[in-house]
Design a protein around this motif. Structure first.
Motif: not given
Length: 609
Positions: A41-48, A50-59
Motif C-alpha cells: 500500500n501507499t500508507s508508509n509513503l504518505w507517512a514519510h 508527512k514527516s520528512k516533507h510536510k510542505e509537499m504533503y499539505e500541498k
C-alpha cells in the motif's frame, strides 16, 4: 488522484527494478508495508511525506480535497431537475416548434410519406433521442405544418424574384405531366441575380383540372405568373417541349417561346438511327441480348462466371430505353466492352444470335459518332447552361457529321440523315434573336460561331434592345478587370469535340464596321479574346467586367439567363413520380405541388427562410 487511478504520492517516489521504493526528494528508501504484492500500500509513503516533507504533503492533501462544484455535481438531482428531464414539452414550447419544423423539412427533402411519424421505428428513435418531444400525427404535418413552412418559403422566393434581386427579365421552362391520379403543369424560373449568380427556382407544379387544350395551358401559365406577382413584360423566354398544345398555348397568350433543344436533338438523332437498315438490325439484336440478361437471373449468373474466367469487367448488360436516346449509346458501349463474354455465352448457352464481325465494327463506329452527341445533350441539360451554347454546339455537330474517316464506315447514311434532321429541326432556333444574342454576349463564344449575315442582325438587335430595355442598375456595380483569357492546361489532351470547338471559335475575318455608341462597345468586346470554353465562367467574367462594358452587361444579364432546354421542368416530374409512390398514391395534387416545391427550394435556401 493521478490519471489512470494511480495515487498522486507516486509523483514523489520511484520504484526500482528490485521492488524497492526511493523518495525522489531525499533519496531515502521507504517500505510499502508488505513483501507480498497483494498487501502492498501507499500508507508508509504518505507517512514519510508527512514527516520528512510536510510542505509537499499539505500541498498534495489540499489538491486531493473535492471542490464545492464537484460536491454539488455528486448530489442527487432535485424534483424540479427530475421533472425537467421527463416532462413532455408543451405544444407552444420553442423546442417543440423547432422539432416540428425539422421533421416537416425532413419529410419534404427526403421524399418521405407523412405516415413516417406514425411508424413504430420512428417512435422508438424519438423516445431514445428526445423523450420530452410530444409526438404528432401525420395529419398535423399534412394539414398544418406543411402550410406554415410552404408560406415561409414562398415569401423568401418572392424576394428572390423581385426586380431588385432578379432584374427586369426572367426566363422560364414549363411542361405537362399526367399520372394515374393527377395531371400537373410545372414552372421553373431562371435569372442572373444582382451578384451575377445564375439562379434556378421551381415555382409551381400546378394541378390541371381540365383537358390540356392550348387555351387552358396558356391560361394556366398566366395564372402561375400572376400567383408569383410577375408581370408579363418581365418574361424573356419560355422553354417548352414541341407538343402541339404546348406550342399553341404559348402563342395564344403571346409569350416569347422556344422549343427544348435537348428534345429537338433527341428527335434528330432518332431520325438518323432509324434511317439505315443495318443500324436498325444491329440495335434490334443488341436489345434482344439485353432483354435476355435483364429478364433472367440465371443468365446473369452464367454471364458473371464467364466474365470472371475471361478477365472481362463484371458489369451488367444495359438496355436501351425509347425515351432516352443516350441509353442506346450506353447499351452499345457496354456491349462492345462485353463482346468476348457475350460471344462465349452465346456459344455455350444459345438463346440469341450474336453479331457478326462486320456488325461489331459498325456498332463500334456508331458509338464513336454518338459519343460527342451525348456531350452536347449533357451541355443542353446542365443547370448552369445558357441558350448561348446552342449555336456553337450546332456548328460543332455539323462539322462532326460532315467529316469522313475510318470510324464513319458503314454508317454514312445514318450520319447524313442525322445531319439533315438537325439542320431542318433547328432552322428556326438558331436564327432566334434570344439565341443569337446570348451567343454573342457569352465571352466563351462571342461572334465566332455566327455567320456574317447573322452578325449584321446582332448589331441591329442590340441597338433595339438598348432602346427598349429598362435600365438595370444592379449590374452597374464597381468591379475590377480580369484577364479574359484562360488557356487550357498543357497536359490536357483535347477530345474530338474540343478540337472542333477550337475550329469553330477561331477569330472572325469579317470587316469591322465604323463604331458608334453601343456598337463601339460591342466591337471592343469582340476584339478581346474569348475565354476558355470549359474552365471559363461567363457569369464571373461579366461580374468582373461590368464597368468596362456597361451597356452590354445589362443585356448579357438578361440574355444569358435563358436555359437551352426545358430539362429543369422534366426533372421536376421525376421527383413527382417519387412523391406519388405506393405509400402516397392517394396524395392530393395540391399537397404534391407543395412537397415538390419544398423539396427543390429548401436546400436552395439552405433551410433559411
Amino acid at each position: 488522484m493521478a490519471s489512470g487511478g494511480r495515487s498522486q504520492v507516486w509523483e514523489h517516489f520511484t520504484k526500482g527494478p528490485s521492488g524497492t521504493v526511493t523518495c525522489n526528494i531525499c533519496t531515502a528508501s521507504v517500505s510499502q508495508g508488505s513483501g507480498s504484492l497483494k498487501f502492498k500500500n501507499t500508507s508508509n509513503l504518505w507517512a514519510h511525506l508527512k514527516s520528512k516533507h510536510k510542505e509537499m504533503y499539505e500541498k498534495r492533501q489540499k489538491e486531493a480535497q473535492p471542490t464545492t462544484s464537484s460536491l454539488m455535481n455528486m448530489t442527487q438531482p432535485n424534483l424540479k431537475q427530475v421533472l425537467e428531464k421527463t416532462t413532455k414539452w408543451t405544444p407552444n414550447d420553442p423546442r417543440t416548434q423547432e422539432m416540428d419544423k425539422l421533421l416537416m423539412e425532413m419529410i419534404a427533402t427526403d421524399i418521405l410519406p407523412f405516415t413516417v411519424v406514425e411508424g413504430a421505428g420512428f417512435k422508438r428513435v424519438m423516445a431514445k433521442a428526445e423523450p420530452r418531444y410530444p409526438l404528432k400525427t401525420d395529419t398535423f404535418f399534412r394539414a398544418k405544418k406543411m402550410d406554415e413552412i410552404y408560406t415561409g418559403v414562398v415569401n423568401k422566393i418572392k424576394k428572390l424574384l423581385s426586380v431588385e434581386n432578379a432584374g427586369n427579365i426572367i426566363s422560364f421552362t414549363t411542361d405537362c405531366w399526367s399520372g394515374s391520379n393527377e395531371a400537373l403543369m410545372s414552372l421553373t424560373a431562371h435569372f442572373i441575380d444582382k451578384n451575377w449568380k445564375k439562379v434556378q427556382l421551381v415555382l409551381n407544379v400546378k394541378s390541371l383540372s381540365q383537358s390540356h387544350t392550348g387555351q387552358y395551358i396558356g391560361e394556366t401559365f398566366l395564372s402561375m405568373l400572376e400567383e408569383w406577382e410577375i408581370d408579363e413584360e418581365r418574361v424573356m423566354l419560355v422553354l417548352r417541349d414541341s407538343g402541339v398544345n404546348m406550342v399553341k398555348g404559348m402563342r395564344l397568350v403571346e409569350m416569347p417561346d422556344l422549343s427544348c433543344s435537348a428534345h429537338i436533338l433527341h428527335l434528330a438523332i432518332n431520325d438518323g438511327l432509324s434511317s439505315q437498315r443495318v443500324v436498325v438490325d444491329i440495335l434490334a439484336k443488341l436489345k434482344k441480348i439485353a432483354t435476355h440478361f435483364n429478364h433472367s437471373v440465371t443468365a446473369q449468373q452464367r454471364l458473371s462466371k464467364i466474365q470472371e474466367e475471361l478477365g472481362v469487367p463484371q458489369h451488367s448488360i444495359i438496355q436501351a430505353v425509347q425515351t432516352r436516346w443516350n441509353s442506346t449509346l450506353h447499351m452499345l458501349v457496354r456491349m462492345i466492352e462485353q463482346k468476348r463474354a457475350i460471344t462465349a455465352y452465346a456459344s455455350d448457352h444459345g438463346h440469341f444470335s450474336c453479331l457478326s464481325a462486320e456488325e461489331w465494327s459498325i456498332a463500334s463506329n456508331l458509338a464513336e459518332t454518338l459519343g460527342p452527341l451525348e456531350e452536347v445533350t449533357l451541355e443542353f441539360s446542365r443547370e448552369d447552361s445558357s441558350t448561348s451554347c446552342i449555336i456553337p454546339c450546332l456548328a460543332v455537330l455539323q462539322r462532326l457529321l460532315e467529316s469522313e474517316g475510318p470510324t464513319t464506315r458503314g454508317i454514312q447514311t445514318t450520319r447524313k440523315f442525322m445531319l439533315d434532321s438537325l439542320q431542318k429541326r433547328f432552322a428556326k432556333v438558331k436564327d432566334a434573336k434570344e439565341v443569337v444574342l446570348a451567343c454573342a454576349l457569352d465571352p466563351r463564344y462571342k461572334e465566332r460561331p455566327l455567320v456574317p449575315e447573322i452578325l449584321v442582325k446582332v448589331k441591329t438587335w442590340l441597338k433595339e434592345a438598348m432602346e427598349t430595355s429598362p435600365p438595370d442598375y444592379a449590374t452597374q456595380t464597381p468591379s475590377e478587370e480580369t484577364d479574359p483569357k484562360r488557356p487550357r492546361t498543357e497536359d490536357q489532351v483535347p477530345s474530338l469535340l474540343d478540337s472542333l470547338y477550337d475550329t469553330v471559335l477561331l477569330p472572325s475575318t469579317s470587316e469591322a464596321v465604323e463604331p458608334e455608341g453601343i456598337i463601339e462597345e460591342l466591337e471592343r468586346y469582340f476584339r478581346e479574346p474569348v475565354i476558355d470554353r470549359k474552365s471559363g465562367n461567363p457569369y464571373d467574367w461579366w461580374k468582373h467586367n461590368t464597368n468596362r462594358f456597361t451597356r452590354l452587361s445589362v443585356l448579357a444579364r438578361q440574355y444569358l439567363s435563358c436555359p437551352p432546354s426545358s430539362v429543369a421542368s422534366e426533372r421536376v416530374f421525376s421527383t413527382i413520380g417519387n412523391i406519388y409512390e405506393d405509400r402516397r398514391s392517394s396524395l392530393k395534387g395540391e399537397n404534391a405541388e407543395k412537397l415538390c416545391f419544398l423539396y427543390y427550394n429548401l436546400p436552395l435556401l439552405d433551410w433559411s427562410y
